[in-house]
Design a protein around this motif. Structure first.
Motif, PDB file in Angstrom:
ATOM      1  N   GLU A  68      47.764  40.845  39.106  1.00  0.00           N
ATOM      2  CA  GLU A  68      46.768  40.611  40.143  1.00  0.00           C
ATOM      3  C   GLU A  68      46.892  41.330  41.178  1.00  0.00           C
ATOM      4  O   GLU A  68      47.684  41.747  42.001  1.00  0.00           O
ATOM      5  N   ARG A  69      45.658  41.599  41.934  1.00  0.00           N
ATOM      6  CA  ARG A  69      45.481  42.595  43.197  1.00  0.00           C
ATOM      7  C   ARG A  69      44.626  41.353  43.897  1.00  0.00           C
ATOM      8  O   ARG A  69      43.295  41.717  44.029  1.00  0.00           O
ATOM      9  N   PRO A  70      45.244  40.455  44.498  1.00  0.00           N
ATOM     10  CA  PRO A  70      44.587  39.309  45.094  1.00  0.00           C
ATOM     11  C   PRO A  70      43.671  39.846  46.371  1.00  0.00           C
ATOM     12  O   PRO A  70      42.799  39.053  46.921  1.00  0.00           O
ATOM     13  N   ASP A  71      44.460  40.833  47.004  1.00  0.00           N
ATOM     14  CA  ASP A  71      43.592  41.522  48.280  1.00  0.00           C
ATOM     15  C   ASP A  71      43.776  42.743  48.447  1.00  0.00           C
ATOM     16  O   ASP A  71      44.235  43.490  47.158  1.00  0.00           O
ATOM     17  N   GLY A  72      43.365  43.511  49.409  1.00  0.00           N
ATOM     18  CA  GLY A  72      43.228  44.679  49.390  1.00  0.00           C
ATOM     19  C   GLY A  72      44.803  45.634  49.488  1.00  0.00           C
ATOM     20  O   GLY A  72      44.875  46.664  49.323  1.00  0.00           O
ATOM     21  N   SER A  73      45.748  44.715  49.671  1.00  0.00           N
ATOM     22  CA  SER A  73      47.070  45.211  49.951  1.00  0.00           C
ATOM     23  C   SER A  73      48.017  44.695  48.771  1.00  0.00           C
ATOM     24  O   SER A  73      49.127  45.526  48.670  1.00  0.00           O
TER      25      SER A  73
END
Lengths: 115, 112
Positions: A68-73
């Motif tokens: 998962e890429r839960p946010d931009g970082s």
């Protein structure tokens, strides 16, 4: 120089527990990967991720794994119900593009120990 | 299918002597090939890469590798070893996708 970071450096968990391994790729990179290395064995590809989707996965990457890429970082690898054989060093990597000429930059790894 | 084979699991050299780490590849298409190095408790660092532009590839820290299609080899060399070169070295293949195929690694020891 920008680098890939991974946390924690070492994770100990009991069999059957869920673990989340975290990675912060290089900020302008678009492709993200997880590899693992079981002690004494080769580094093996697990999964690649682009544009919020899995672009390729190995036969190792079964239903107990997810990314998962839960946010931009952050870029995370979740193992739902750990097994003893999941004990390994897990490496995150990122690259700016795909194909010839694009280097994958690796993090220092997270050593996962399942007891 | 693509594969890479590192012929030596351990190599030991004296400081100041040449280094040769051997790698053979198997590929049904023109491969991308890389050498990565891993120092203790550090991530994998790219030393050099071959991507068909030139058969002799120069990398960081004085390392170079030559792609020899006739021998399906991509051996890593350095004229003079330094103590700081002691590490594990991986020959790695890449193809049309970004999936990297790793060799088993060669542990280089440098004796004073």
């Amino acid at each position: 120089e920008p680098e890939v970071t991974q946390t924690p450096s070492h994770q100990v968990t009991q069999m059957g527990q869920e673990v989340i391994l975290r990675c912060v790729p290089i900020s302008n990179h678009l492709y993200f990967y997880w590899y693992r290395q079981i002690l004494g064995q080769k580094v093996e590809f697990l999964v690649s991720f682009y544009n919020n989707e899995i672009s390729e996965k190995s036969e190792i990457f079964d239903d107990q794994f997810s990314v998962e890429r839960p946010d931009g970082s952050n870029f995370t690898l979740k193992i739902r119900s750990t097994k003893l054989e999941d004990s390994a060093m897990y490496f995150c990597a990122s690259s700016e593009g795909q194909g010839e000429g694009y280097e994958q930059y690796f993090g220092p790894g997270t050593r996962l120990t399942v007891t | 299918a693509q594969s890479v084979t590192q012929l030596d699991s351990h190599v030991s050299v004296s400081e100041g002597t040449p280094v040769l780490l051997r790698c053979n590849y198997s590929s049904s298409y023109s491969p991308s090939l890389f050498w990565y190095v891993q120092h203790p408790n550090k991530g994998l660092q790219l030393l050099l890469k071959y991507t068909s532009a030139a058969t002799l590839v120069k990398g960081i820290n004085g390392f170079e590798a030559e792609f020899k299609k006739s021998e399906t080899s991509f051996h890593l060399t350095k004229p003079s070893a330094h103590m700081s070169d002691a590490a594990e070295y991986f020959c790695v293949g890449g193809g049309a996708t970004n999936k990297l195929i790793f060799g088993t690694g060669t542990l280089l020891a440098v004796q004073p």
